[in-house]
Scaffold this motif. Sequence first.
Motif, PDB file in Angstrom:
ATOM      1  N   ARG A  18      -8.344  -4.080  -2.505  1.00  0.00           N
ATOM      2  CA  ARG A  18      -8.172  -3.024  -1.506  1.00  0.00           C
ATOM      3  C   ARG A  18      -7.545  -1.755  -2.091  1.00  0.00           C
ATOM      4  O   ARG A  18      -7.280  -0.806  -1.374  1.00  0.00           O
ATOM      5  N   ASP A  19      -7.254  -1.792  -3.372  1.00  0.00           N
ATOM      6  CA  ASP A  19      -6.653  -0.638  -4.040  1.00  0.00           C
ATOM      7  C   ASP A  19      -5.325  -0.260  -3.366  1.00  0.00           C
ATOM      8  O   ASP A  19      -5.023   0.912  -3.145  1.00  0.00           O
ATOM      9  N   TRP A  20      -4.566  -1.265  -3.018  1.00  0.00           N
ATOM     10  CA  TRP A  20      -3.304  -1.059  -2.293  1.00  0.00           C
ATOM     11  C   TRP A  20      -2.098  -1.016  -3.225  1.00  0.00           C
ATOM     12  O   TRP A  20      -0.979  -0.778  -2.749  1.00  0.00           O
ATOM     13  N   ASP A  21      -2.340  -1.247  -4.499  1.00  0.00           N
ATOM     14  CA  ASP A  21      -1.197  -1.289  -5.398  1.00  0.00           C
ATOM     15  C   ASP A  21      -0.420   0.026  -5.385  1.00  0.00           C
ATOM     16  O   ASP A  21       0.790   0.049  -5.572  1.00  0.00           O
TER      17      ASP A  21
ATOM     18  N   PRO B  93     -10.908  -5.647   6.205  1.00  0.00           N
ATOM     19  CA  PRO B  93     -12.065  -5.833   5.327  1.00  0.00           C
ATOM     20  C   PRO B  93     -11.998  -4.814   4.175  1.00  0.00           C
ATOM     21  O   PRO B  93     -11.562  -3.675   4.371  1.00  0.00           O
ATOM     22  N   VAL B  94     -12.424  -5.248   2.999  1.00  0.00           N
ATOM     23  CA  VAL B  94     -12.311  -4.396   1.810  1.00  0.00           C
ATOM     24  C   VAL B  94     -12.931  -3.020   2.035  1.00  0.00           C
ATOM     25  O   VAL B  94     -12.333  -1.990   1.727  1.00  0.00           O
ATOM     26  N   GLY B  99      -8.000   1.577  -0.403  1.00  0.00           N
ATOM     27  CA  GLY B  99      -7.249   2.793  -0.708  1.00  0.00           C
ATOM     28  C   GLY B  99      -6.563   3.427   0.482  1.00  0.00           C
ATOM     29  O   GLY B  99      -6.056   4.532   0.405  1.00  0.00           O
ATOM     30  N   ARG B 100      -6.532   2.720   1.619  1.00  0.00           N
ATOM     31  CA  ARG B 100      -5.907   3.282   2.818  1.00  0.00           C
ATOM     32  C   ARG B 100      -4.802   2.361   3.326  1.00  0.00           C
ATOM     33  O   ARG B 100      -4.983   1.156   3.439  1.00  0.00           O
ATOM     34  N   SER B 101      -3.681   2.952   3.697  1.00  0.00           N
ATOM     35  CA  SER B 101      -2.558   2.162   4.192  1.00  0.00           C
ATOM     36  C   SER B 101      -2.570   2.086   5.721  1.00  0.00           C
ATOM     37  O   SER B 101      -1.611   1.644   6.336  1.00  0.00           O
ATOM     38  N   THR B 102      -3.660   2.519   6.321  1.00  0.00           N
ATOM     39  CA  THR B 102      -3.769   2.560   7.782  1.00  0.00           C
ATOM     40  C   THR B 102      -3.684   1.150   8.375  1.00  0.00           C
ATOM     41  O   THR B 102      -4.231   0.214   7.828  1.00  0.00           O
ATOM     42  N   LYS B 103      -2.994   1.038   9.501  1.00  0.00           N
ATOM     43  CA  LYS B 103      -2.851  -0.261  10.151  1.00  0.00           C
ATOM     44  C   LYS B 103      -4.196  -0.696  10.738  1.00  0.00           C
ATOM     45  O   LYS B 103      -4.990   0.133  11.159  1.00  0.00           O
ATOM     46  N   TYR B 104      -4.407  -2.019  10.763  1.00  0.00           N
ATOM     47  CA  TYR B 104      -5.710  -2.548  11.164  1.00  0.00           C
ATOM     48  C   TYR B 104      -6.210  -2.044  12.513  1.00  0.00           C
ATOM     49  O   TYR B 104      -7.400  -1.815  12.702  1.00  0.00           O
ATOM     50  N   ASP B 105      -5.282  -1.829  13.469  1.00  0.00           N
ATOM     51  CA  ASP B 105      -5.758  -1.414  14.793  1.00  0.00           C
ATOM     52  C   ASP B 105      -6.118   0.076  14.831  1.00  0.00           C
ATOM     53  O   ASP B 105      -6.495   0.606  15.869  1.00  0.00           O
TER      54      ASP B 105
END
Lengths: 107, 107, 107, 107
Positions: A18-21, B93-94, B99-105
């Motif tokens: 997810r490139d979250w590092d 989902p990937v 690359g996004r820190s947005t919350k799932y909802d």
Amino acid sequence: MSELQELMNQINEFTRERDWDQFHSPENLAKSIAIEAGELLECYQWSSEAKPKAVEEELADVLNYCLQMAAKLGLDPVEIVRKKMQKNAEKYPVDKSKGRSTKYDQL
Amino acid sequence: MSELQELMNQINEFTRERDWDQFHSPENLAKSIAIEAGELLECYQWSSEAKPKAVEEELADVLNYCLQMAAKLGLDPVEIVRKKMQKNAEKYPVDKSKGRSTKYDQL
Amino acid sequence: MSELQELMNQINEFTRERDWDQFHSPENLAKSIAIEAGELLECYQWSSEAKPKAVEEELADVLNYCLQMAAKLGLDPVEIVRKKMQKNAEKYPVDKSKGRSTKYDQL
Amino acid sequence: MSELQELMNQINEFTRERDWDQFHSPENLAKSIAIEAGELLECYQWSSEAKPKAVEEELADVLNYCLQMAAKLGLDPVEIVRKKMQKNAEKYPVDKSKGRSTKYDQL
């Protein structure tokens, strides 16, 4: 490879995909642990009874971030808990602390 | 026996010797995790840099209480993290979360 | 000037004298509130009874940082609590929530 | 009556109408403050920037529970913050702590 090491690899892969590092600085992980600990506590906000499924999931989230933080800092989670327990054993000798929840500086 | 299981036995022995099991209700352990998470966060209160030794010890305390809580509730710590990750994989989902820190909802 | 406004001025003066404003970003104040909330919770870690003096001091620390955060963000503490209560009144109508600690999304 | 006292009366009325006083033991309020502090911190989980509306609401929730806890314990919120500041002024003398975020026991 131990089961724990395998899990840490899976977590690492999850984050990498997810490139979250980029978001997972030690500071942000410390915040995340506190946030998830708050959600775990919320299961017990008004009662000492809680929904088992919710507890399981929130505890898993705290653990997950703890393992990520250990990995990020190059620490072995089992090793650091063992070392800290040795320190705690000195702060809380059996004879002084048996059956008492008193904090070490007040023993 | 796995290294993690061995550690959990050691923690259990530490608690048993001190007769502390009486204090360690799931609710009290949830509070303890939140308290220790606050101490870990304190390492980063005013800066993103922290003293490595302090971080290591506070992280160990959070982990220790998490393992105690899992044991108390009859949960396998590795198993619950793995299960929660599967759920998270569906929430994040990937392709949507890369690359996004947005919350799932809000994805 | 209201008593609360006077207090906020005193807090501001305390911080200014020590040149601490540089540390007090909203993010650091949010961390500080969580850290102090953990210390307040520690008073109740193993029991529902706590030492009154310790509780008073830890609650004061949480409040102090909350007031600093409000000031930093240009928010009136009384006004925001009042506004949020109006929202809560809609989430928790008296007839549905009377005598129940159930969360609004499960009412 | 001061604006703050008026607010505390409103909060009290809100709770009384819903018959929620039974849940609001000091211990449960301490948990609630920690839980809401975690939600406030969540606004800053991955960034030092946060959504103003969310911050305002979460800060209001922390404040609300702090005021409830003060009321429950018969404490005047303004008075306890003032008293704690006097103590802090001794722990952090201006000349020693100016421009430094060092904790008092390491000054």
